[in-house]
Design a protein around this motif. Structure first.
Motif, short mmCIF file in Angstrom:
data_model
loop_
_atom_site.label_atom_id
_atom_site.label_comp_id
_atom_site.label_asym_id
_atom_site.label_seq_id
_atom_site.Cartn_x
_atom_site.Cartn_y
_atom_site.Cartn_z
N UNK A 36 1.53 -65.78 -17.81
CA UNK A 36 0.70 -64.59 -17.70
C UNK A 36 -0.52 -64.84 -16.82
N UNK A 37 -0.45 -65.86 -16.00
CA UNK A 37 -1.54 -66.18 -15.08
C UNK A 37 -1.46 -65.35 -13.81
N UNK A 38 -2.07 -65.87 -12.78
CA UNK A 38 -2.13 -65.18 -11.50
C UNK A 38 -0.74 -65.08 -10.87
N UNK A 39 -0.41 -63.91 -10.39
CA UNK A 39 0.92 -63.67 -9.81
C UNK A 39 1.11 -64.47 -8.52
N UNK A 40 0.05 -64.67 -7.75
CA UNK A 40 0.16 -65.42 -6.50
C UNK A 40 0.54 -66.87 -6.77
N UNK A 41 -0.01 -67.46 -7.81
CA UNK A 41 0.34 -68.84 -8.17
C UNK A 41 1.80 -68.92 -8.60
N UNK A 42 2.24 -67.93 -9.35
CA UNK A 42 3.63 -67.90 -9.80
C UNK A 42 4.58 -67.75 -8.61
N UNK A 43 4.23 -66.89 -7.66
CA UNK A 43 5.07 -66.71 -6.47
C UNK A 43 5.12 -67.99 -5.63
N UNK A 44 4.00 -68.70 -5.54
CA UNK A 44 3.98 -69.96 -4.79
C UNK A 44 4.89 -70.99 -5.47
N UNK A 45 4.84 -71.03 -6.81
CA UNK A 45 5.70 -71.93 -7.55
C UNK A 45 7.18 -71.59 -7.30
N UNK A 46 7.51 -70.31 -7.34
CA UNK A 46 8.90 -69.87 -7.13
C UNK A 46 9.37 -70.26 -5.73
N UNK A 47 8.52 -70.09 -4.74
CA UNK A 47 8.88 -70.45 -3.37
C UNK A 47 9.15 -71.95 -3.25
N UNK A 48 8.30 -72.78 -3.86
CA UNK A 48 8.52 -74.23 -3.84
C UNK A 48 9.78 -74.59 -4.63
N UNK A 49 10.02 -73.90 -5.72
CA UNK A 49 11.20 -74.13 -6.54
C UNK A 49 12.47 -73.90 -5.71
N UNK A 50 12.49 -72.83 -4.94
CA UNK A 50 13.66 -72.52 -4.12
C UNK A 50 13.79 -73.45 -2.92
N UNK A 51 12.67 -73.78 -2.30
CA UNK A 51 12.72 -74.60 -1.08
C UNK A 51 13.08 -76.06 -1.35
N UNK A 52 12.76 -76.57 -2.50
CA UNK A 52 13.01 -77.98 -2.79
C UNK A 52 14.30 -78.19 -3.58
N UNK A 53 15.17 -77.21 -3.55
CA UNK A 53 16.49 -77.33 -4.19
C UNK A 53 17.25 -78.47 -3.52
N UNK A 54 17.78 -79.41 -4.29
CA UNK A 54 18.56 -80.51 -3.69
C UNK A 54 19.76 -79.97 -2.90
#
Length: 175
Positions: free
Chosen positions: A88-106
């Motif tokens: 329930x924090x800042x949406x921008x931080x969550x979106x940044x996390x999601x982007x890193x999650x997708x980009x660093x997929x093995x």
């Protein structure tokens, strides 16, 4: 005679003001009950029923360097204990996390089925963030969002297990 009317008038005012205090106390107590019932507890989250797939040892070794996956797993453990701070924090931080999650997929898991499961996780994360930050959302809707995120993460685990299992079976040659 005038004294009688004055006393009658003053007693009427006194009685009517006492009645208002009793009504105000009742309203305050009802509001306090509503705010405590809006809090989602760890027990409520534990009571959610869904299939939870764990990673196989092979998949666990394959994602050992994928830090964002491990971070999401830790945050989901916190969520199961009733800690919503990440979600329930800042949406921008969550979106940044999601982007890193997708980009660093093995690379081993860069397939359409796994990438679609990641897209579902992204949707569930953003939906949960919206449901937790808005005040007019019911607890049942919030709990459904939490359950949806758990299911999406579990399905990602299942899909990664199946991919590695299929690769293992494809390597076995018939005699």
């Amino acid at each position: 005679m005038k004294l009688r009317y004055i006393l009658l008038f003053l007693s009427f005012i006194g009685l009517s003001s006492c009645n208002e205090d009793a009504k105000n106390e009742t309203v305050v107590q009802e509001v306090a009950v509503e705010t405590t019932s809006k809090k989602i507890t760890a027990k409520m989250i534990e009571s959610l029923e869904y299939r939870d797939f764990a990673l196989s040892p092979e998949a666990d070794r394959a994602i050992a360097s994928w830090g964002e996956y491990h971070e999401l797993g830790r945050q989901l453990d916190f969520l199961k204990r009733g800690d919503f701070s990440f979600f329930n924090g800042d949406k921008a931080v969550l979106k940044k996390f999601i982007l890193e999650f997708k980009n660093k997929l093995p690379e081993a898991f860069e397939t359409n089925p796994i990438e679609s499961r990641i897209a579902v996780i992204e949707t569930e994360l953003l939906q949960l963030n919206e449901n937790l930050t808005l005040d007019n959302i019911k607890n049942t809707t919030r709990l459904e969002s939490i359950k949806g995120l758990f299911i999406a993460f579990s399905n990602l685990n299942d899909m990664m297990n199946k991919k590695l299992e299929r690769e293992t079976y494809n390597k076995i040659l018939p005699e």
